[in-house]
Design a protein around this motif. Structure first.
Motif, PDB file in Angstrom:
ATOM      1  N   LEU A   1       4.602  10.789  -1.227  1.00  0.00           N
ATOM      2  CA  LEU A   1       3.553   9.950  -1.810  1.00  0.00           C
ATOM      3  C   LEU A   1       2.249  10.192  -1.067  1.00  0.00           C
ATOM      4  CD1 LEU A   1       5.531   6.568  -2.012  1.00  0.00           C
ATOM      5  CD2 LEU A   1       5.200   8.235  -3.839  1.00  0.00           C
ATOM      6  N   THR A   2       1.121   9.837  -1.697  1.00  0.00           N
ATOM      7  CA  THR A   2      -0.187  10.004  -1.054  1.00  0.00           C
ATOM      8  C   THR A   2      -1.162   8.930  -1.526  1.00  0.00           C
ATOM      9  OG1 THR A   2      -1.972  11.565  -0.562  1.00  0.00           O
ATOM     10  CG2 THR A   2      -1.139  11.564  -2.819  1.00  0.00           C
ATOM     11  N   ASP A   3      -2.194   8.745  -0.719  1.00  0.00           N
ATOM     12  CA  ASP A   3      -3.344   7.928  -1.132  1.00  0.00           C
ATOM     13  C   ASP A   3      -4.580   8.801  -1.268  1.00  0.00           C
ATOM     14  OD1 ASP A   3      -4.049   8.489   1.484  1.00  0.00           O
ATOM     15  OD2 ASP A   3      -4.264   6.399   2.094  1.00  0.00           O
TER      16      ASP A   3
ATOM     17  N   TYR B   1       0.847  -1.197   0.000  1.00  0.00           N
ATOM     18  CA  TYR B   1       0.000   0.000   0.000  1.00  0.00           C
ATOM     19  C   TYR B   1       0.886   1.252   0.000  1.00  0.00           C
ATOM     20  CZ  TYR B   1      -3.902   3.069   1.253  1.00  0.00           C
ATOM     21  OH  TYR B   1      -4.855   4.053   1.258  1.00  0.00           O
ATOM     22  N   LEU B   2       1.866   1.299   0.895  1.00  0.00           N
ATOM     23  CA  LEU B   2       2.750   2.459   0.973  1.00  0.00           C
ATOM     24  C   LEU B   2       3.508   2.664  -0.338  1.00  0.00           C
ATOM     25  CD1 LEU B   2       4.189   1.975   4.570  1.00  0.00           C
ATOM     26  CD2 LEU B   2       2.655   3.810   3.819  1.00  0.00           C
TER      27      LEU B   2
ATOM     28  N   TRP C   1      -3.688  10.536   3.201  1.00  0.00           N
ATOM     29  CA  TRP C   1      -2.424  10.569   3.940  1.00  0.00           C
ATOM     30  C   TRP C   1      -1.288  10.938   2.999  1.00  0.00           C
ATOM     31  CZ3 TRP C   1      -2.630   9.638   9.143  1.00  0.00           C
ATOM     32  CH2 TRP C   1      -3.818   9.072   9.629  1.00  0.00           C
TER      33      TRP C   1
ATOM     34  N   PRO D   1      -5.400   0.882  -2.413  1.00  0.00           N
ATOM     35  CA  PRO D   1      -5.457   2.347  -2.418  1.00  0.00           C
ATOM     36  C   PRO D   1      -6.672   2.850  -3.198  1.00  0.00           C
ATOM     37  CG  PRO D   1      -3.266   1.573  -3.001  1.00  0.00           C
ATOM     38  CD  PRO D   1      -4.171   0.371  -3.004  1.00  0.00           C
TER      39      PRO D   1
ATOM     40  N   GLY E   1       1.582   4.392  -3.369  1.00  0.00           N
ATOM     41  CA  GLY E   1       1.128   5.777  -3.276  1.00  0.00           C
ATOM     42  C   GLY E   1       1.400   6.564  -4.545  1.00  0.00           C
TER      43      GLY E   1
ATOM     44  N   TRP F   1       3.078  10.712   2.887  1.00  0.00           N
ATOM     45  CA  TRP F   1       4.258  10.145   3.544  1.00  0.00           C
ATOM     46  C   TRP F   1       5.456  10.243   2.623  1.00  0.00           C
ATOM     47  CZ3 TRP F   1       0.048   7.407   1.831  1.00  0.00           C
ATOM     48  CH2 TRP F   1       0.248   6.473   0.820  1.00  0.00           C
TER      49      TRP F   1
END
Length: 148
Positions: A94-96, A62-63, A99, A131, A66, A101
């Motif tokens: 990065l983003t979803d 998932y991370l 969030w 995501p 992003g 990060w």
């Protein structure tokens, strides 16, 4: 009284989730500049642990999936293992869609099982680690907010 407190906490969490990008894993001690919109998540070493979440491989996927908000080309040292090769584009964002990060967060989760916030874990698990789609307008707003 306790019921009102719980309601206020739920409302505050709902308000935060609608914010223009919730910061995730901006630990103190990470090399590179911190975006103005990021909040300090505390010391990186304090967030490390011997083992990760039972669904850590899915969380890592998932991370890593992003959407790119900002590229920072500099290679930065690994904050936990400074004598190893530097991490390429570590401070890229990065983003979803909710969030935001750094690119190197997945590295620290994979190698040091860094603790992630319960709100983030709950949201990712509720989506079965997939995501969400992020609209162009939302992505543009996030880029504007996190470019500073």
């Amino acid at each position: 009284m306790a019921g009102r407190r719980a309601l206020r906490a739920r409302n505050a969490a709902s308000h935060r989730l609608g914010a223009p990008g919730l910061p995730l894993g901006f630990f103190s001690g990470l090399p590179g500049a911190r975006p103005r919109a990021a909040r300090d998540a505390g010391p990186l070493r304090a967030a490390t642990r011997a083992g990760g979440e039972s669904d850590e491989p899915e969380l890592l996927a998932y991370l890593r999936a992003g959407l790119l908000l900002r590229t920072v080309r500099a290679a930065l040292p690994d904050a936990l293992a400074p004598h190893t090769p530097p991490l390429t584009r570590a401070a890229s964002l990065l983003t979803d869609g909710t969030w935001v990060w750094r690119l190197d967060l997945a590295h620290y989760v994979a190698h040091a099982h860094v603790r992630l916030p319960v709100d983030f874990l709950s949201a990712v698990r509720a989506r079965a680690h997939v995501p969400p789609e992020v609209g162009a307008g939302r992505l543009a707003a996030l880029r504007r907010r996190w470019a500073r």
